[in-house]
Design an enzyme around this catalytic site. Structure first.
Site, PDB file in Angstrom:
ATOM      1  CG  ASP A   1      -2.284  -0.516   0.990  1.00 41.93           C
ATOM      2  OD1 ASP A   1      -2.770  -0.417  -0.154  1.00 41.93           O
ATOM      3  OD2 ASP A   1      -2.898  -1.035   1.936  1.00 41.93           O
ATOM      4  CG  MET A   2       2.584   2.223   3.635  1.00 45.14           C
ATOM      5  SD  MET A   2       1.306   3.465   3.924  1.00 45.14           S
ATOM      6  CE  MET A   2       2.290   4.734   4.732  1.00 45.14           C
TER       7      MET A   2
END
Length: 394
Positions: free
Chosen positions: A166-167
């Site tokens: 995600d990041m």
């Protein structure tokens, strides 16, 4: 002056990847308006909830103004159209079919602002049989093969502790937006559609594992804290914890052995090269483990650092955040709250010498700036705002 001063962003995204991208833009000066459904971003409710706000939400939404908008309503669509016409960037994380249904697909947004930089974040990409399949970080850790290579040799697949796909996807979206804004400013392009996905990020993060398989047929095994192609390079139990130690080349192997007093191992010709140590892993690792178990972690780190051997203590998050290196690099920031206090949030992992980040205030409460945005940006009067609220558009 920060890098994106004067740039207006509509952040329609949810959960982590898109909001992290929006937060990075806000950290570097963009005016980011977080547009949420009237029920709020789903990660507002994820544990732990601290003083009514989720740690998950707090981690990726500072520096933004927040408003609610029901995109399923006609009036909500009208407000969105007005906001898009004044925006430089739109970030969304809708599935393609949902984006078309809500009128936030690229074709409709570009009709409102032709030079728009539009970033779409999806789970599996914009084409192919899984284009309309929802995707979360853990699902992509499984799908990409990462979980299959993570864990102990005789155990099952393990999730990485952080939502790194995600990041990383958020950072890719941030770099794509920055690139597109530069191209627009330089006259190389007008607006453009940037598309990133958790799947593409995950495959890119596999890195050397891809050619190792495609060119050598190597399916990476689960090796616990280590890696199959470098021995030793893993965590070892100490008297009071664990230390990560490695010999990334033959010279480092000799330095490691000298630092820990493993003279017999250093002199063994059967362990002299990287290939031989891989072949004799079952001898190397138990011998080292017996030595590392005799002293505390701090002693080993000191000895290995002095010998220029790759090493690190295996910290938990409390130990990591207490380390002076974290403070030196400002990776925990005290962000201003509305009550005059502050909250400690993650710092900015990007340093620019001339246009540094200037992180803003605490993440917005749900709908905190709705009225102010409608008045200030769109010029709506109180009667119209009241009507929108009564209609359920905001």
């Amino acid at each position: 002056m920060t890098a994106f001063t004067g740039i207006r962003v509509l952040d329609l995204s949810r959960v982590l990847a898109g909001p992290f991208c929006g937060q990075m833009l806000a950290d570097f000066g963009a005016d980011v308006i977080k547009v949420e459904d009237v029920g709020g971003d789903e990660n507002r409710k994820w544990a732990p909830v601290i003083e009514g706000q989720s740690a998950n939400f707090l981690s990726v939404n500072r520096g933004k103004r927040g408003m609610t908008l029901n995109l399923k309503s006609r009036s909500g669509q009208e407000v969105l159209a007005a906001l898009v016409s004044k925006a430089d960037v739109v970030i969304d994380s809708f599935l393609p079919a949902v984006a078309r249904r809500l009128g936030v697909d690229d074709e409709k947004l570009r009709a409102l602002r032709p030079d728009l930089v539009h970033a779409t974040i999806s789970g599996y990409g914009h084409e192919g049989p899984l284009a309309d399949k929802p995707g979360y970080d853990l699902m992509l850790q499984a799908f990409s093969g990462m979980m299959a290579m993570t864990g102990e040799p005789n155990g099952g697949p393990i999730r990485a502790g952080a939502s790194f796909i995600d990041m990383a996807t958020g950072l890719l979206a941030f770099s794509g937006i920055a690139s597109a804004l530069y191209a627009r400013q330089a006259g190389k392009a007008g607006g453009q559609h940037i598309r990133v996905s958790l799947m593409e990020t995950a495959i890119a993060l596999l890195g050397y594992h891809v050619p190792a398989y495609t060119m050598a047929g190597k399916v990476p095994p689960r090796d616990g804290s280590g890696v199959w192609h470098i021995v030793p390079y893993q965590a070892f139990a100490t008297r009071d914890g664990h230390v990560l130690a490695g010999a990334t080349n033959d010279a480092a192997w000799q330095r490691l052995c000298a630092a820990i007093g493993a003279t017999t191992l250093a002199a063994d010709p059967a362990l002299a090269t990287s290939a031989l140590r891989i072949e004799n892993r079952d001898r190397v690792i138990p011998a080292l483990a017996a030595i590392f178990a005799t002293r505390p972690t701090a002693d080993w780190v000191e000895a290995l650092d002095a010998a220029n051997v790759p090493c690190a203590p295996v910290n938990d998050i409390s130990q990591t955040l207490a380390h002076p290196q974290i403070a030196a690099m400002k990776m925990v920031l005290d962000v201003a709250r509305r009550d005059g206090g502050s909250m400690p949030l993650v710092g900015v992992p990007l340093n620019l010498s001339a246009t540094p980040a200037a992180p803003g205030a605490a993440p917005p409460l749900l709908g905190e700036h709705t009225d102010a945005i409608l008045r200030g940006e769109l010029g709506l009067d109180e009667a119209r705002i009241t009507a929108l609220r009564e209609e359920g558009a905001i």
